[in-house]
Each structure stands twice: as C-alpha cells, then as structure tokens.
Scaffold this motif. Structure first.
Motif, PDB file in Angstrom:
ATOM      1  N   PHE A 170       0.823  -1.204   0.000  1.00  0.00           N
ATOM      2  CA  PHE A 170       0.000   0.000   0.000  1.00  0.00           C
ATOM      3  C   PHE A 170       0.865   1.266   0.000  1.00  0.00           C
ATOM      4  O   PHE A 170       0.458   2.299  -0.543  1.00  0.00           O
ATOM      5  CB  PHE A 170      -0.953  -0.011   1.203  1.00  0.00           C
ATOM      6  N   TYR A 171       2.064   1.193   0.587  1.00  0.00           N
ATOM      7  CA  TYR A 171       2.999   2.316   0.523  1.00  0.00           C
ATOM      8  C   TYR A 171       3.372   2.581  -0.935  1.00  0.00           C
ATOM      9  O   TYR A 171       3.396   3.733  -1.387  1.00  0.00           O
ATOM     10  CB  TYR A 171       4.248   1.991   1.353  1.00  0.00           C
ATOM     11  N   ARG A 172       3.645   1.517  -1.679  1.00  0.00           N
ATOM     12  CA  ARG A 172       4.028   1.656  -3.080  1.00  0.00           C
ATOM     13  C   ARG A 172       2.855   2.157  -3.917  1.00  0.00           C
ATOM     14  O   ARG A 172       3.042   2.904  -4.885  1.00  0.00           O
ATOM     15  CB  ARG A 172       4.516   0.307  -3.622  1.00  0.00           C
ATOM     16  N   MET A 173       1.635   1.765  -3.557  1.00  0.00           N
ATOM     17  CA  MET A 173       0.468   2.264  -4.271  1.00  0.00           C
ATOM     18  C   MET A 173       0.266   3.761  -4.030  1.00  0.00           C
ATOM     19  O   MET A 173      -0.107   4.506  -4.932  1.00  0.00           O
ATOM     20  CB  MET A 173      -0.793   1.513  -3.821  1.00  0.00           C
ATOM     21  N   LYS A 174       0.507   4.207  -2.806  1.00  0.00           N
ATOM     22  CA  LYS A 174       0.297   5.616  -2.469  1.00  0.00           C
ATOM     23  C   LYS A 174       1.437   6.497  -2.957  1.00  0.00           C
ATOM     24  O   LYS A 174       1.206   7.607  -3.446  1.00  0.00           O
ATOM     25  CB  LYS A 174       0.137   5.770  -0.956  1.00  0.00           C
ATOM     26  N   TRP A 175       2.672   5.991  -2.841  1.00  0.00           N
ATOM     27  CA  TRP A 175       3.839   6.781  -3.253  1.00  0.00           C
ATOM     28  C   TRP A 175       4.701   5.942  -4.199  1.00  0.00           C
ATOM     29  O   TRP A 175       5.780   5.467  -3.815  1.00  0.00           O
ATOM     30  CB  TRP A 175       4.651   7.207  -2.033  1.00  0.00           C
ATOM     31  N   PRO A 176       4.263   5.747  -5.443  1.00  0.00           N
ATOM     32  CA  PRO A 176       5.009   4.880  -6.372  1.00  0.00           C
ATOM     33  C   PRO A 176       6.401   5.401  -6.705  1.00  0.00           C
ATOM     34  O   PRO A 176       7.264   4.639  -7.102  1.00  0.00           O
ATOM     35  CB  PRO A 176       4.117   4.842  -7.613  1.00  0.00           C
TER      36      PRO A 176
END
Length: 276
Positions: A8-14
């Motif tokens: 979810f971190y990667r989804m929010k801040w790719p």
C-alpha cells in the motif's frame, strides 16, 4: 503484515514518499507497539501522515488484509457484491457495502480525470434491470451513453459508459444538451465526436457488445442497479476493461485508485503500469 504495508505504501507513493503538505521527499518512520500502522513524519515541516490518510481507506478500522481481499475480489471479471464480500472476509454487511462504495468512489474519481481523446465514437444503449418476479411492475429503463476513444490506428484506448439525465432524453430522443453535457464532461478532442443512434449503434462492431456485457454483469452479480448508483458500477466495469486494454493488473490498478493515484488523460493510463 510488513508485505501489505509495503504494497500500500508503493500504491500511495510509487515514486517515493511525498509530504502532502510541502512535497518534501523524506520522512521519519514512527512505529510503536500500540500502533498497527506506522506514521511518517516529514523531515522538513514535521507534518505527520499515514498510509490511510487522504485515501479511500481513511478513517476505516478494517485491517489492510481485508481491504486487500476486497480489492482482489473486485478486480476479478465477475467482481463481487456486498453479501458475497461480507461472507468472504467476515465483516458485517454494512462494512462490506461501505468498503465497496468507497472503492467505487475512488474509481469514479480517477475516471472523471480521464477524458476520451483523439477519435471518439459514442452511442446510446438502454439499461434495464432484470425482473426477479413476474408480478413486479416493469422496471424503469435508463439510457446510457457508451463512448470509445481510438488511436490513429483505430485501436481502442479508453472506454466510458455514462447514464444520461432524464431531462436530456425525453421520449427516448437524445437532445443536444445531453450530447453537449457528455462532450464537456468526458471528452477532450479537437475532432468531431461521432454519435451513433438506434440502428447505427446496434450495427457497430464493438459499442453494443460492450454495453450488453455490462448489462449482463450488472444483472447477474447485483440483480439490477438503480439510477442513483448506476454510474459508479459502470465505472467499475470500464476500469477492468481499460486495464485489460493497457495490459495492467486490475488488482493493482484498483489499489492505485484507492490510494489516490490519478492520471491526467487516457494516453497516460499506462503510467499506472509503474505500480502494476
């Protein structure tokens, strides 16, 4: 759990952390035994944010694992309704319905920022909810504009399906204000938009087929949808098809929408591939 947080971190801040207040790219990570999810404190302005803040997950107490399961279920071709999701992830019906509603709102927000460009063709189809009992009165019929954008090689690059307001479609005739409203809200092109009516729409090689598939899905999975919610359900259907057109993973595409990853136009829909 660490894998879900990372996802979810990667989804929010790719492209790496960005402070929502000052856009600074670096932050401290704050963890604690009483905290289920970490906080991120900006090194520049000391603003604290979290994975859920400013997303479809904000203020939700539902674990990330159940959100991931809901997104996975929605990403499948047949999708999921609230009763099925309730049983699948073991939550109340109210929670399941709320989760799906928030995900569809996120999908709708992205679609609103994705106009049809280049060459655009559109036509009018009629959505009719399936009757479940023979003694129930005939359901209302809702007209829907089905639009496709093509590149110069006549390959489909984006699709939309949008209900028409009743005042724009009296007596089953699409008035000019209805066409103009569709163009202003959903189309960005210097080329004329080709609006197909009646027989030309039915004879089109793709528009009626896609609409028929959408109607079948709505009636099979949800047993009919009211005018109030029709647009958000059609947006969900189109997102899966648009993701497939661009060879994107629907699961990660929906997850990116839920975490507020938004594109500017259909040509940039491929930018989601950076997180897919």
């Amino acid at each position: 759990m660490d894998e879900l947080i990372a996802f979810f971190y990667r989804m929010k801040w790719p492209h790496g952390f960005r402070c929502p207040r000052c856009q600074h790219p670096h932050a401290y990570t704050i963890v604690g035994s009483r905290r289920s999810l970490p906080l991120y404190q900006c090194l520049a302005c000391r603003h604290q944010t979290s994975l859920r803040a400013g997303t479809a997950l904000e203020k939700s107490r539902t674990p990330l694992s159940k959100w991931a399961a809901a997104i996975q279920a929605m990403s499948l071709e047949h999708s999921v309704n609230a009763v099925q999701l309730m049983e699948e992830i073991q939550v109340t019906y109210k929670t399941a319905w709320s989760m799906l509603r928030k995900l569809r709102q996120a999908i709708h927000a992205m679609d609103e920022r994705q106009p049809l460009t280049n060459k655009v063709e559109a036509g009018v189809g009629y959505y009719e909810a399936r009757r479940l009992r023979c003694f129930i009165a005939h359901p209302r019929i809702y007209p829907v504009i089905v639009g496709l954008a093509y590149n110069d090689n006549h390959e489909t690059i984006y699709m939309k399906m949008k209900p028409i307001k009743p005042e724009h479609y009296p007596d089953f005739i699409l008035r000019y204000p209805g066409e103009e409203a569709f163009r202003n809200r959903h189309v960005r092109t210097d080329r004329p938009v080709k609006i197909l009516r009646n027989i030309p729409f039915c004879k089109h090689d793709l528009l009626p087929v896609l609409f028929k598939q959408a109607v079948h899905w709505l009636n099979r999975v949800f047993h009919g949808v009211s005018r109030r919610y029709l647009e958000s359900y059609l947006d969900e259907f189109c997102l899966r098809r648009n993701a497939k057109l661009h060879r994107l993973d629907p699961f990660e595409t929906i997850a990116a929408c839920s975490m507020n990853i938004v594109c500017k136009n259909p040509a940039q829909f491929d930018s989601l591939s950076s997180v897919a």
